[in-house]
Design an enzyme around this catalytic site. Structure first.
Site: not given
Ligand code: BGC
Length: 569
Positions: A228, A282
């Site tokens: 957002d 990751e």
């Protein structure tokens, strides 16, 4: 609510841990369906949609043929901005269910072959968030206050706001606090509602909290995040006045704000996205970050999707383009050029929970009307419903043919119009209230969607409750009226998405076709020729096999406001 059965037994389940080689990631060509949880399906009967309701209805989205769902916020929140005011990023608000409900939803979606993207709100939190409460309690000069944007006021006694910034929702962007001892204190910045204090992203503590939030949801198996206000977060040092203050008119108007707006698109914001990119890296499984950045021109928006930043950015320039062939050709060219230059896919979008539904936008007489100001009973320009729907179907058929990733907003596959006749007292959008009703805002595109024409609240909730009233005309748009009906908007979307997959349009490319006249957008993507007539005069079509048509042909000619996909000879 009836238990969903899917029309197909085919399962598209995937291994969400699998990583593709660079360039082959699923999101490059995905069709992503935005679920607005309040208004999708309500299992609890309280009139507000919830996660269990979504899970029950996921089969219909698999049948539609989308690749992923994006869920607007369902986190703990006092709901002053419909969940974009988060008071706990790592929990589900009780109105939507529980974390267990989320796990069930995510599991069911993955079983159906649908990826799940959640909405993350990093520019601000709720004023009810313990972090903001701690900041108020801790007092001036404390580390807790430094997590937010507190500043002393101007004027003799600090009685004037620190600068002239206005809230996107109308009114001042600053609110003065009262200290615990009753004395007037400093002001805090809220680019949106008073209940949405902006974080201080110059503070490393904030960075660390958001890394943890990302990992919390990644560990729970989400496939990515819609981020957002991804052009916000960083504010120019010294918080200078804005030379020309834009009228409050909603989010999309920020797109035209001058470049020097000191709270949008500051260069340091890109460091945040590099940091988040590393967190996602990751994890296996091609997780995605999609930027909600109202930034123009597209070459600038493309900075958000450089290879070490986000992966996708919404194409709001496309959303704001009127139904006009020259303008459409130009924005398609500009989009592909801008995103290709940074190695990212272009995205395409026509509707979302912040703008007037495109089935109504295209029926307005003002072609360039702002998509975000809303339409209400007193609006001078009211949409022509039939014209808007006809154009919306043609525009959607064009959009779904384009290479890259397309975003759909719940209900557009039904051709739903904006709901205009909402009484003032039922409107919840802070924009409406902060502008004293001058800007209608976004409630009209957020009305709960219809599933079954004869059921209470059209199948949205068994109890018949609905947090915003649904108009009677929703009965004719209900999914059960359209399913299996060859001329319906739902079947048009299904056919387009099936053909898009079959002909691999999402990974294709655009070649322009000439000779159809200036009112026509004509392109070739792989085996498919797409011809969209934005003008008033019917045009001749090349010979070939018709794959789909957004409206009936007239004696073999392509009429006004109609798009076809053809396999040409
Ligand atoms: C969201 C809006 C929200 C605003 C503040 C936006 O960009 O899409 O719905 O009101 O951010 O969080």
């Amino acid at each position: 609510m009836p238990n969903e059965t899917t029309t197909s037994t085919e399962t598209r389940a995937f291994d969400h841990q699998h990583s593709s080689s660079k360039g082959d990631e699923w999101w490059r060509s995905a069709v992503i369906y935005q679920i607005y949880p309040r208004s999708f399906a309500d299992a609890s009967g309280d009139g507000i949609g919830d996660l269990a309701g979504i899970t029950e209805r996921l089969g219909s989205l698999r049948d539609l043929g989308v690749d992923a769902v994006w869920l607007s916020p369902f986190f703990r929140s006092p709901q002053r901005d419909a969940g974009y005011d988060v008071s706990d990023y790592c929990d589900v608000d009780p109105i939507f269910g529980t974390l267990d409900d989320f796990d069930v939803l995510r599991g069911r979606a993955h079983d159906l072959g649908l990826r799940v993207i959640v909405d993350l709100v990093p520019n601000h939190c709720s004023s009810d968030h313990p972090w903001f409460r701690d900041a108020l309690a801790a007092g001036p000069g404390s580390p807790e206050r430094d997590r937010f944007m507190f500043r002393e006021g101007r004027g003799e006694n600090g009685e004037l706001p620190p600068n002239n910034w206005q809230s996107i929702f109308g009114g001042n962007a600053w609110t003065r606090i009262t200290e615990a001892d009753g004395t007037p204190g400093p002001w805090y910045l809220h680019i949106f509602d008073t209940s949405q204090p902006d974080f201080n992203w110059k503070n490393p503590w904030v960075w660390e909290q958001f890394r943890q939030i990302l990992r919390f949801w990644l560990d729970r198996g989400v496939d990515g995040f819609r981020v957002d206000v991804a052009h916000g977060l960083m504010k120019k040092d010294c918080l200078p006045d804005i030379v020309q203050v834009a009228e409050a008119g909603g989010l999309a108007d920020s797109i035209s704000a001058p470049d020097e707006v000191p709270y949008w698109a500051q260069p340091e914001v890109h460091d945040v996205w590099r940091d988040w990119n590393a967190v996602l890296a990751e994890y296996s499984g091609d997780r995605v970050l999609c930027a909600e950045a109202w930034v123009e021109p597209l070459a600038k928006a493309a900075l958000w999707v450089r290879s070490d930043e986000m992966h996708q950015a919404f194409n709001f320039s496309y959303l704001g383009t009127p139904w006009n062939a020259a303008r459409l050709r130009s924005v398609i060219d500009e989009s592909i050029a801008a995103f290709t230059a940074v190695g990212a896919p272009s995205t395409w979008v026509l509707s979302n929970h912040d703008v007037v539904r495109h089935a109504s936008r295209y029926g307005l007489s003002a072609a360039d009307a702002s998509p975000a100001t809303g339409i209400g009973p007193k609006s001078a320009d009211k949409p022509d419903e039939a014209l808007g729907l006809r154009r919306a179907r043609a525009a959607s058929a064009l959009m779904m043919s384009l290479p890259g990733s397309a975003y759909l907003y719940q209900g557009e596959e039904l051709g739903l119009p904006e709901v205009i006749e909402l009484d003032d007292h039922v409107r919840e959008d802070p924009t409406f209230h902060r502008t004293n009703g001058e800007v209608y805002g976004r409630d009209g595109c957020r009305v709960p969607i219809p599933w079954e024409s004869a059921a209470p609240s059209f199948g949205f909730s068994d109890s018949g409750a609905s947090w915003l009233p649904q108009p009677p005309l929703f009965a004719s748009y209900a999914r059960d009226q359209q399913a299996g009906n060859p001329g319906s908007t739902l079947e048009l979307y299904r056919a387009a998405l099936a053909a898009r997959a079959q002909f691999a349009l999402g990974t294709g490319s655009v070649t322009w076709l000439d000779g159809f006249g200036s009112d026509v957008v004509a392109l070739r993507n792989g085996a498919i020729s797409v011809i969209a007539n934005t003008g008033a005069t019917a045009v001749e079509l090349p010979a070939g096999e018709l794959v789909l048509a957004s409206g009936a042909l007239e004696s073999g000619l392509l009429p006004a406001d109609t798009t076809v996909w053809i396999i040409t000879d």
